[in-house]
Design a protein around this motif. Sequence first.
Motif, PDB file in Angstrom:
ATOM      1  N   PHE A  16      43.913  -8.257  80.411  1.00  0.00           N
ATOM      2  CA  PHE A  16      43.438  -7.239  81.342  1.00  0.00           C
ATOM      3  C   PHE A  16      42.288  -7.789  82.182  1.00  0.00           C
ATOM      4  N   VAL A  17      42.217  -7.308  83.408  1.00  0.00           N
ATOM      5  CA  VAL A  17      41.101  -7.611  84.296  1.00  0.00           C
ATOM      6  C   VAL A  17      40.590  -6.297  84.886  1.00  0.00           C
ATOM      7  N   LYS A  18      39.298  -6.270  85.176  1.00  0.00           N
ATOM      8  CA  LYS A  18      38.684  -5.075  85.741  1.00  0.00           C
ATOM      9  C   LYS A  18      39.168  -4.864  87.169  1.00  0.00           C
ATOM     10  N   VAL A  19      39.525  -3.609  87.488  1.00  0.00           N
ATOM     11  CA  VAL A  19      39.896  -3.243  88.856  1.00  0.00           C
ATOM     12  C   VAL A  19      38.608  -3.008  89.629  1.00  0.00           C
ATOM     13  N   ASN A  20      38.345  -3.826  90.634  1.00  0.00           N
ATOM     14  CA  ASN A  20      37.110  -3.723  91.409  1.00  0.00           C
ATOM     15  C   ASN A  20      37.313  -3.096  92.775  1.00  0.00           C
ATOM     16  N   ASP A  21      38.309  -3.563  93.501  1.00  0.00           N
ATOM     17  CA  ASP A  21      38.512  -3.097  94.869  1.00  0.00           C
ATOM     18  C   ASP A  21      38.847  -1.612  94.888  1.00  0.00           C
ATOM     19  N   GLY A  22      37.972  -0.840  95.533  1.00  0.00           N
ATOM     20  CA  GLY A  22      38.222   0.584  95.714  1.00  0.00           C
ATOM     21  C   GLY A  22      37.929   1.456  94.514  1.00  0.00           C
ATOM     22  N   ALA A  23      37.369   0.888  93.434  1.00  0.00           N
ATOM     23  CA  ALA A  23      37.151   1.664  92.211  1.00  0.00           C
ATOM     24  C   ALA A  23      35.707   2.129  92.046  1.00  0.00           C
ATOM     25  N   GLN A  24      34.886   1.985  93.084  1.00  0.00           N
ATOM     26  CA  GLN A  24      33.470   2.314  92.957  1.00  0.00           C
ATOM     27  C   GLN A  24      33.209   3.773  92.592  1.00  0.00           C
ATOM     28  N   PRO A  25      33.969   4.763  93.101  1.00  0.00           N
ATOM     29  CA  PRO A  25      33.729   6.153  92.678  1.00  0.00           C
ATOM     30  C   PRO A  25      33.819   6.353  91.174  1.00  0.00           C
ATOM     31  N   LEU A  26      34.671   5.588  90.497  1.00  0.00           N
ATOM     32  CA  LEU A  26      34.756   5.678  89.042  1.00  0.00           C
ATOM     33  C   LEU A  26      33.534   5.052  88.389  1.00  0.00           C
ATOM     34  N   TYR A  27      33.105   3.904  88.912  1.00  0.00           N
ATOM     35  CA  TYR A  27      32.002   3.186  88.279  1.00  0.00           C
ATOM     36  C   TYR A  27      30.636   3.776  88.626  1.00  0.00           C
ATOM     37  N   ASN A  28      30.584   4.657  89.614  1.00  0.00           N
ATOM     38  CA  ASN A  28      29.322   5.331  89.933  1.00  0.00           C
ATOM     39  C   ASN A  28      28.943   6.375  88.891  1.00  0.00           C
ATOM     40  N   ILE A  29      29.904   6.785  88.067  1.00  0.00           N
ATOM     41  CA  ILE A  29      29.639   7.763  87.005  1.00  0.00           C
ATOM     42  C   ILE A  29      28.946   7.038  85.852  1.00  0.00           C
ATOM     43  N   LYS A  30      27.738   7.466  85.503  1.00  0.00           N
ATOM     44  CA  LYS A  30      26.925   6.742  84.531  1.00  0.00           C
ATOM     45  C   LYS A  30      26.682   7.514  83.245  1.00  0.00           C
ATOM     46  N   THR A  31      27.301   8.681  83.087  1.00  0.00           N
ATOM     47  CA  THR A  31      27.118   9.482  81.866  1.00  0.00           C
ATOM     48  C   THR A  31      28.465   9.840  81.248  1.00  0.00           C
ATOM     49  N   ALA A  32      29.425   8.941  81.316  1.00  0.00           N
ATOM     50  CA  ALA A  32      30.779   9.221  80.836  1.00  0.00           C
ATOM     51  C   ALA A  32      30.809   9.366  79.316  1.00  0.00           C
ATOM     52  N   LYS A  33      31.531  10.356  78.853  1.00  0.00           N
ATOM     53  CA  LYS A  33      31.740  10.560  77.420  1.00  0.00           C
ATOM     54  C   LYS A  33      33.180  10.257  77.011  1.00  0.00           C
ATOM     55  N   ASN A  34      34.105  10.485  77.909  1.00  0.00           N
ATOM     56  CA  ASN A  34      35.517  10.269  77.614  1.00  0.00           C
ATOM     57  C   ASN A  34      36.267  10.256  78.931  1.00  0.00           C
ATOM     58  N   ALA A  35      37.556   9.942  78.883  1.00  0.00           N
ATOM     59  CA  ALA A  35      38.383   9.919  80.087  1.00  0.00           C
ATOM     60  C   ALA A  35      39.842  10.058  79.686  1.00  0.00           C
ATOM     61  N   ALA A  36      40.676  10.408  80.645  1.00  0.00           N
ATOM     62  CA  ALA A  36      42.103  10.550  80.389  1.00  0.00           C
ATOM     63  C   ALA A  36      42.867  10.373  81.684  1.00  0.00           C
ATOM     64  N   PHE A  37      44.098   9.899  81.571  1.00  0.00           N
ATOM     65  CA  PHE A  37      45.017   9.842  82.703  1.00  0.00           C
ATOM     66  C   PHE A  37      45.728  11.181  82.841  1.00  0.00           C
ATOM     67  N   LEU A  38      45.955  11.592  84.077  1.00  0.00           N
ATOM     68  CA  LEU A  38      46.647  12.852  84.357  1.00  0.00           C
ATOM     69  C   LEU A  38      47.255  12.770  85.749  1.00  0.00           C
ATOM     70  N   ASP A  39      48.517  13.173  85.858  1.00  0.00           N
ATOM     71  CA  ASP A  39      49.169  13.231  87.163  1.00  0.00           C
ATOM     72  C   ASP A  39      48.828  14.562  87.814  1.00  0.00           C
ATOM     73  N   LEU A  40      47.746  14.578  88.566  1.00  0.00           N
ATOM     74  CA  LEU A  40      47.313  15.807  89.227  1.00  0.00           C
ATOM     75  C   LEU A  40      48.286  16.158  90.351  1.00  0.00           C
ATOM     76  N   ASP A  41      48.733  17.384  90.389  1.00  0.00           N
ATOM     77  CA  ASP A  41      49.650  17.913  91.400  1.00  0.00           C
ATOM     78  C   ASP A  41      51.042  17.297  91.322  1.00  0.00           C
ATOM     79  N   GLU A  42      51.327  16.574  90.247  1.00  0.00           N
ATOM     80  CA  GLU A  42      52.677  16.057  89.989  1.00  0.00           C
ATOM     81  C   GLU A  42      53.235  15.262  91.169  1.00  0.00           C
ATOM     82  N   ASP A  43      52.442  14.327  91.698  1.00  0.00           N
ATOM     83  CA  ASP A  43      52.905  13.532  92.833  1.00  0.00           C
ATOM     84  C   ASP A  43      53.310  12.119  92.446  1.00  0.00           C
TER      85      ASP A  43
END
Length: 659
Positions: free
Chosen positions: A432-459
């Motif tokens: 695995f390698v870290k996804v950097n390009d375009g992923a800054q909104p995810l990495y700006n979160i500094k108080t994460a407790k958990n996360a999950a994948f979800l297909d929002l709006d079934e697209d």
Amino acid sequence: MVPVFVRYLGCLVLLMFLPQTHSLFQREKYTTSALYLLKDVGLGDISGTVAAFADFNSDKYTDLFVLSSDQRSLSVYLWDHADYKFTISPSANITISQNEENSFIITNILPGDYDYDGNLDILVMGQTNPSSNDRKKEPLFMRVYFGYGNDTFNPNFINVPSATYQQPIPFDFDGDMKIDLIGHSFDKGVNELSIWQNIYNNGTTDLFQVKPLPLQPASDVPPCILSEPHSNAFIDLNGDCRSDLFLTCQDTSGKISYQIWTSTINGYVFSKFGDLPQGVGQISFADMDGDGTLDMVFPVCNNGCKIHVAYNNQIPLCENKNSKNCRKVSELCIADDNFSFDMTTDASNSNYVVLDLQDELPTGEDIVLLDPDFNGILPVSLRIGDYNLDGYPDLLVVTSNGKESHVTLLESILCTTRKCHGLAAASQRRTFVKVNDGAQPLYNIKTAKNAAFLDLDEDGTMDIMVFTATHGKTAARDIQMIHNNYFNDAFFLKTLVLNGVGHKQNFGVNYPGAEFKFTVLDTSGRKRANQVAQYSQSGYLSLQTPYSLFGLGRTNNYVEELFVGVSRNQSSYYTSLAGVIPNSQLIIVPYQPEGVDNPTSWSIELYIHPGDWVPWVLMILIIVTIILAIVVFILNYIEKREDEYEKRKASRFINFDAL
């Protein structure tokens, strides 16, 4: 030349739009391939945490079960496709009052159809003092609230016989497609495993009958005392498209091991066991290398944290008709009784890869294994999902240094000798390698407790839900929704197996333990197999989606073979579908016709539910056709005008030789 040019131009335009349409026409328009933080999806006012995903109102959109901050009540948030946000259901609340008999604090919920009427019900479990040192002596109370099918629950719940502190998981013991449970009964203690066999019908008031699990391990294997937390799963591990039992056990010294009981026509048979590394976290399952088998993926924290992948060693898919000692395409669901997980940490073992990903994770942070603020045991597992739809699962990893905590998106790539040992790289294992390009909104979160994948709006894209800390040691979490706009030219397929109620079948009632195997041609023209499981793990707020979504890669071909399997105790336990259209949703309903008592009399219906992009593709097709028709008309007009000019010019020509 004009018609040929027009034909190829039209094909080119359609090929440019078709695989990307589901991403191009979002509620909001995004111009770059990146992650985007959604400002408002209707979850800004929740006071609690998302506890489960399910389609509560059967509209084919995933809804949320939200657990309150004090873990005493549940509410349902329904996805509104028109407004592109979640809205609370006003009449679907459940509260465990402190004053009632056998009151408890909720530690897990299990959506499912427990009375087998086609409506989604909810099983709620918890303890009186789930964080106390005496919790191992206290019962785990359970109760089921039946769903009415009109967005409400029956307040007259059914009490379920209590379990020990290790949370039971749903599975199908006897192959009748009704939900049973497996765990330790509080009355029997942890010395033996028990099943809660579903015996409900309209003439009884009891839902489950508790009895000892009729399984005996080998003489040299001690009985399994489930670990806390456990990683129990209902999942196919020997390749026959029929889900097996995977149990994690713990002895008196604290050593963690696993046992695998394979499903057969005559019941479950003890198959494999082995020790797990010291410091092991939650075990997840996915087909990591695209060989048609499910592998183990888990973190191990022992003097630092690393990610371990134990590959499921089975006979491979045949590369051509002359290959031997391999699976034919028509035999994807034939059991390999010699399957194995070799966990010896040796450079000569290509089936076990230890990945040191410290260079990919935030500096000074390590992988988080438990959420300390939850009232009870809440493990933080590696989240698995195919964010870029290339057919190889990727990871979400939660890390912390005590002051800040982050979620890192890791992309699956082929092993190299720099990241894996030489034999693993030669065997085409994955790292695995870290996804950097375009992923800054995810990495700006500094108080994460958990996360999950979800297909929002079934697209058809795997979006990311991030749970962030709030003040105080409660279950309250702020929810940050990250939209995945990494649109590319990859295709997907979404599948959902229902539980088979013949007279009334809602789309929200999924079947735990359904299995999918399919083949697809990759870009090099090589056929490869993939395996995906549906709702295989449900303990400790596992946050698995009720459907299975997998990428098909950059190949605009039909899915040539798709095998769908359920854990039924007879020989005809899977079906094969051919020529499945990509970028669509398959809803598969194995059902028992009304008036037929023989449980072997089954059939399977297939519903193809295309995504919302289909009208846009049709609109594009019509527009392109009109444009091309105008081009043809103009060129035809120009050509006719030139012909008339040539005729007039020829009429003025005088043949002097004829004079």
